[in-house]
Design a protein around this motif. Sequence first.
Motif: not given
Length: 217
Positions: A84, A88, A91, A200
């Motif tokens: 994650a 970040s 994407k 995510y």
Amino acid sequence: MKPDNILALDTAFGEISACIHTAEGSFLSAAATEHGKTRSTSIVPMLNGLLNRAGLTWNQLDLMALGAGPGSFTGLRIAAATLAGINSGMKLPILHLSSLAITARQADVSDPLWVLEDARAGEAFAGLYQEDLVVGEDRCLRWDEVIAELEPGLFACHNEPPVTLAGWQRMPLTMTRSEALLAAALAELERADLPTLPCYPEPVYLQRSQAEKNIYG
């Protein structure tokens, strides 16, 4: 259009496994955890080393894959948090892989195979596979339910089951987890709808919370 450069990570069962797949080849890496505990500080250096071996930068990746669970709560949480953080800004789509399906590939068995991993607290993670197909969805059972409800057959696992499994035959894990992670990622990629993949990571824990156990028994 299929992605060219894929990075995959799994920390579900006692080791940090990672791989990078490119159009030119595949690169594998693995490291033991420290006393069974996954350290976030160990993962990023490993992934940086894989990128260097593959001749890539982070910005050249097209997709990430995660051994999403079920498995060690801490291992899954750390792997998910690491991806994650890395993702970040980029994407990238994240492909979620069953950690039990990866174990099934390690056994390299063509017959139906149960993966039965100790989830502690008297419970087991269970999934039924045949080659790269899911025969029975991953679930969390009590070990007494495994004995009473599942028909004995072939099974694979990493840690010694805490109960006697009469009539069951344990199969050896003949493939490294990094190799199995790569195979699982490439197979799942063929079935994936890329535009719908999340950016995510979402770990799959399966176990009920203590509050849920108190309510439902």
